[in-house]
Structures are given as structure tokens and as C-alpha cells.
Design a protein around this motif. Structure first.
Motif, mmCIF file in Angstrom:
data_model
loop_
_atom_site.group_PDB
_atom_site.id
_atom_site.type_symbol
_atom_site.label_atom_id
_atom_site.label_comp_id
_atom_site.label_asym_id
_atom_site.label_seq_id
_atom_site.Cartn_x
_atom_site.Cartn_y
_atom_site.Cartn_z
ATOM 1 N N PRO A 117 47.650 30.263 31.838
ATOM 2 C CA PRO A 117 46.656 30.450 30.290
ATOM 3 C C PRO A 117 46.949 31.646 29.194
ATOM 4 C CG PRO A 117 45.609 30.839 32.951
ATOM 5 C CD PRO A 117 46.769 29.987 33.209
ATOM 6 N N GLU A 118 45.763 30.597 28.582
ATOM 7 C CA GLU A 118 46.177 32.571 27.447
ATOM 8 C C GLU A 118 45.548 33.983 28.227
ATOM 9 O OE1 GLU A 118 47.593 32.826 24.388
ATOM 10 O OE2 GLU A 118 48.598 30.753 25.222
ATOM 11 N N TRP A 119 44.249 33.547 28.774
ATOM 12 C CA TRP A 119 43.017 34.934 28.771
ATOM 13 C C TRP A 119 44.531 35.404 29.950
ATOM 14 C CZ3 TRP A 119 42.103 35.855 34.218
ATOM 15 C CH2 TRP A 119 42.721 34.022 34.732
ATOM 16 N N VAL A 120 44.705 35.197 30.822
ATOM 17 C CA VAL A 120 45.769 35.846 31.826
ATOM 18 C C VAL A 120 46.580 36.965 31.163
ATOM 19 C CG1 VAL A 120 47.524 36.059 33.273
ATOM 20 C CG2 VAL A 120 46.668 34.281 33.359
ATOM 21 N N SER A 121 46.993 36.880 29.945
ATOM 22 C CA SER A 121 47.417 38.122 29.501
ATOM 23 C C SER A 121 47.048 39.428 29.064
ATOM 24 C CB SER A 121 48.650 37.612 28.322
ATOM 25 O OG SER A 121 48.003 36.831 27.029
ATOM 26 N N GLU A 122 45.485 39.116 28.665
ATOM 27 C CA GLU A 122 45.057 39.619 28.427
ATOM 28 C C GLU A 122 43.788 41.052 28.626
ATOM 29 O OE1 GLU A 122 42.679 38.085 25.721
ATOM 30 O OE2 GLU A 122 44.293 37.387 23.866
ATOM 31 N N GLN A 123 44.627 40.556 30.657
ATOM 32 C CA GLN A 123 43.585 40.827 31.542
ATOM 33 C C GLN A 123 43.934 42.201 32.272
ATOM 34 O OE1 GLN A 123 40.498 39.369 32.242
ATOM 35 N NE2 GLN A 123 41.459 38.404 30.321
ATOM 36 N N VAL A 124 43.608 42.963 32.974
ATOM 37 C CA VAL A 124 44.190 44.205 33.644
ATOM 38 C C VAL A 124 43.111 43.857 34.996
ATOM 39 C CG1 VAL A 124 43.446 47.043 34.823
ATOM 40 C CG2 VAL A 124 43.049 45.858 32.230
ATOM 41 N N PHE A 125 44.690 43.497 36.514
ATOM 42 C CA PHE A 125 44.392 43.144 37.448
ATOM 43 C C PHE A 125 44.147 44.018 38.345
ATOM 44 C CE2 PHE A 125 45.840 38.978 35.317
ATOM 45 C CZ PHE A 125 45.433 38.176 36.471
ATOM 46 N N TYR A 126 43.312 43.900 39.646
ATOM 47 C CA TYR A 126 43.269 44.408 40.546
ATOM 48 C C TYR A 126 43.224 44.224 41.984
ATOM 49 C CZ TYR A 126 41.594 48.816 43.159
ATOM 50 O OH TYR A 126 41.386 49.491 43.854
ATOM 51 N N GLN A 127 44.687 44.089 42.372
ATOM 52 C CA GLN A 127 44.839 44.243 43.911
ATOM 53 C C GLN A 127 43.914 44.668 45.032
ATOM 54 O OE1 GLN A 127 49.262 43.444 44.648
ATOM 55 N NE2 GLN A 127 48.976 42.132 46.444
ATOM 56 N N ILE A 128 43.114 43.752 45.419
ATOM 57 C CA ILE A 128 42.681 43.931 46.860
ATOM 58 C C ILE A 128 43.294 43.214 48.043
ATOM 59 C CG2 ILE A 128 40.811 43.856 48.078
ATOM 60 C CD1 ILE A 128 39.875 43.658 45.523
ATOM 61 N N PHE A 129 43.843 43.863 49.074
ATOM 62 C CA PHE A 129 43.663 44.092 50.227
ATOM 63 C C PHE A 129 42.498 43.562 51.086
ATOM 64 C CE2 PHE A 129 45.829 44.395 54.810
ATOM 65 C CZ PHE A 129 46.075 43.067 55.188
ATOM 66 N N PRO A 130 42.054 42.981 51.355
ATOM 67 C CA PRO A 130 40.553 42.643 51.579
ATOM 68 C C PRO A 130 39.867 43.172 52.789
ATOM 69 C CG PRO A 130 40.772 40.209 50.881
ATOM 70 C CD PRO A 130 41.873 40.787 50.871
ATOM 71 N N ASP A 131 41.202 43.502 54.400
ATOM 72 C CA ASP A 131 40.293 44.202 55.478
ATOM 73 C C ASP A 131 40.269 45.691 54.889
ATOM 74 O OD1 ASP A 131 39.937 43.928 58.614
ATOM 75 O OD2 ASP A 131 41.930 45.262 57.779
ATOM 76 N N ARG A 132 41.209 45.930 54.088
ATOM 77 C CA ARG A 132 41.446 47.213 53.935
ATOM 78 C C ARG A 132 40.589 48.281 52.714
ATOM 79 N NH1 ARG A 132 46.224 47.982 57.479
ATOM 80 N NH2 ARG A 132 45.956 45.918 58.826
ATOM 81 N N PHE A 133 40.016 47.440 52.231
ATOM 82 C CA PHE A 133 39.475 47.757 50.717
ATOM 83 C C PHE A 133 37.645 48.407 51.261
ATOM 84 C CE2 PHE A 133 36.788 46.943 46.830
ATOM 85 C CZ PHE A 133 37.433 47.627 45.936
ATOM 86 N N CYS A 134 37.008 47.665 51.786
ATOM 87 C CA CYS A 134 35.919 48.236 51.861
ATOM 88 C C CYS A 134 35.126 46.946 53.004
ATOM 89 C CB CYS A 134 34.350 47.852 50.368
ATOM 90 S SG CYS A 134 32.876 48.183 50.421
ATOM 91 N N ASN A 135 33.687 47.435 53.431
ATOM 92 C CA ASN A 135 33.718 46.860 54.832
ATOM 93 C C ASN A 135 32.012 46.368 54.367
ATOM 94 O OD1 ASN A 135 32.374 45.779 57.150
ATOM 95 N ND2 ASN A 135 33.324 47.646 58.351
ATOM 96 N N GLY A 136 31.633 44.994 53.679
ATOM 97 C CA GLY A 136 30.341 45.114 53.762
ATOM 98 C C GLY A 136 29.229 44.658 54.190
ATOM 99 N N ASN A 137 29.461 44.111 55.388
ATOM 100 C CA ASN A 137 29.242 43.512 56.491
ATOM 101 C C ASN A 137 30.065 43.727 58.069
ATOM 102 O OD1 ASN A 137 27.287 41.920 58.334
ATOM 103 N ND2 ASN A 137 27.562 40.356 57.053
ATOM 104 N N PRO A 138 29.380 44.962 58.422
ATOM 105 C CA PRO A 138 30.324 45.181 59.720
ATOM 106 C C PRO A 138 29.701 44.428 60.915
ATOM 107 C CG PRO A 138 28.748 46.818 58.957
ATOM 108 C CD PRO A 138 28.363 45.673 58.471
#
Length: 200
Positions: A117-138
Motif C-alpha cells: 500500500p502507498e503508506w508503506v513507503s512513507e513509514q519509519v519501521f522499527y523491528q522488534i523481537f518481543p522477548d528481548r524488547f521489554c518485559n511488561g508483565n512478568p
């Protein structure tokens, strides 16, 4: 031997479609002297070499352009660039520059039926591997020995946040740090402050 700089992007600055024809653009450093620059494609499972013409320049780069037919029997069209000098030839595909024709898997590709889609080319993507990003609920984090992986041969391990991944004994894929979707949600303001507009 130093390879010459050449570049082909995948945005509309470098690839444009007009009906059943595709126009591609290539940038090559000015100091590199080539006898011929072509784009190779296979519309009927046969090799075609379309000569490129110089279409512009900057202080350090020459730009080359060619137009060729899209495949008519399938949606995907593969193409690769060939640059011929006196004693050498260079190929540019999706993985970079080489001196032999690259395998088709790494050729540039254009899908005539499915474009992002057109909107994709205008985005700044950030790739996340959830297990290593932030523990929100231990409370929902993986516990030591909770289950087995690798065909039932290895037990999962709960690691302390920030501790190194095992790189010596082959257990890196069995280690969990507890990052989760709750942690990503908690960091959305932080990501937005960085200028991130899309998550992968």
C-alpha cells in the motif's frame, strides 16, 4: 580488487510501471568505465539483455535507464543488471555486486499483481523481537523448565534481563527474557519520540 559503486533502489524513484512495461534506473560511479550496461530479464524463460541509456548525472554518479516488458505468464518479473568493462563484468542483484551471474533467487523482483500500500513507503519501521524488547508483565514470562524444545531434548530457561545469551553451548534459542506485547505497548510513546511510525 575494489568493486565499482552501483545502486538500484526499490522505490518509485528507481522502478516505475507503465501498463505492461517496467522502467528501471541504475546509479553508477562516474570513475567506473564500462563498455556496456544492460538489464537482464527472462520474459519467456529466455534471456533478454536490454541496453541501458544514460539518463542523468550528479557530481559523482551517472544514472542509467532501461524499459522492458513485464512477464505476461506470471505476476513476478525478475531482473538483474550486467555491467561490462574491458576485462571484467559485474552483476548487481538484490544482495549486491558480484562478478558472476547471480542465482535467480537474489534477482530484483517486481510483482505486477501485488504491490505494498502507498503508506508503506512513507513509514519509519522499527523491528522488534518481543522477548528481548521489554518485559511488561512478568507474571506471564516463561519459567525454567516450563516445556521442552528441540524435539523434547532441551528445557527452556528463564534468563535475567540484560544477561548475555548463551553462544557456547547451543542453548541460545531455549532462553527467554520475558519480553511481551505488554512491554511493547508500554514503550509506544518512547518509540514515537524516536520517530518510529510503524512496527514490524
Amino acid at each position: 580488487m575494489t568493486q565499482p559503486f552501483m545502486f538500484h533502489g526499490q522505490s518509485s524513484d528507481w522502478v516505475s510501471r507503465h501498463d505492461q512495461r517496467l522502467t528501471v534506473r541504475l546509479a553508477v560511479e562516474k570513475t567506473a568505465a564500462f563498455n556496456k550496461i544492460v538489464v537482464r530479464h527472462e520474459p519467456d524463460n529466455e534471456e533478454y539483455l536490454v541496453e541501458m541509456t544514460r539518463s542523468g548525472e550528479t557530481e559523482y554518479l551517472n544514472y542509467w535507464t532501461a524499459t522492458f516488458e513485464l512477464n505476461s505468464d506470471r505476476a513476478m518479473t525478475h531482473y538483474v543488471f550486467k555491467l561490462v568493462a574491458d576485462k571484467h563484468q559485474y552483476w548487481l542483484d538484490g544482495k549486491g555486486v558480484s562478478q558472476r551471474v547471480p542465482s535467480k533467487e537474489t534477482h530484483f523482483k517486481f510483482n505486477a499483481e501485488h504491490q505494498p500500500p502507498e503508506w508503506v513507503s512513507e513509514q519509519v519501521f522499527y523491528q522488534i523481537f518481543p522477548d528481548r524488547f521489554c518485559n511488561g508483565n512478568p507474571d506471564i514470562s516463561v519459567k525454567d523448565g516450563e516445556y521442552l524444545v528441540s524435539g523434547g531434548h532441551k528445557s527452556v530457561t528463564s534468563k535475567a534481563w540484560g544477561s548475555p545469551v548463551d553462544t557456547e553451548n547451543g542453548y541460545g534459542g531455549c532462553e527467554f527474557y520475558g519480553g511481551d506485547l505488554y512491554g511493547i505497548e508500554q514503550k509506544l510513546d518512547y518509540l514515537q519520540a524516536l520517530g518510529v511510525s510503524a512496527l514490524y
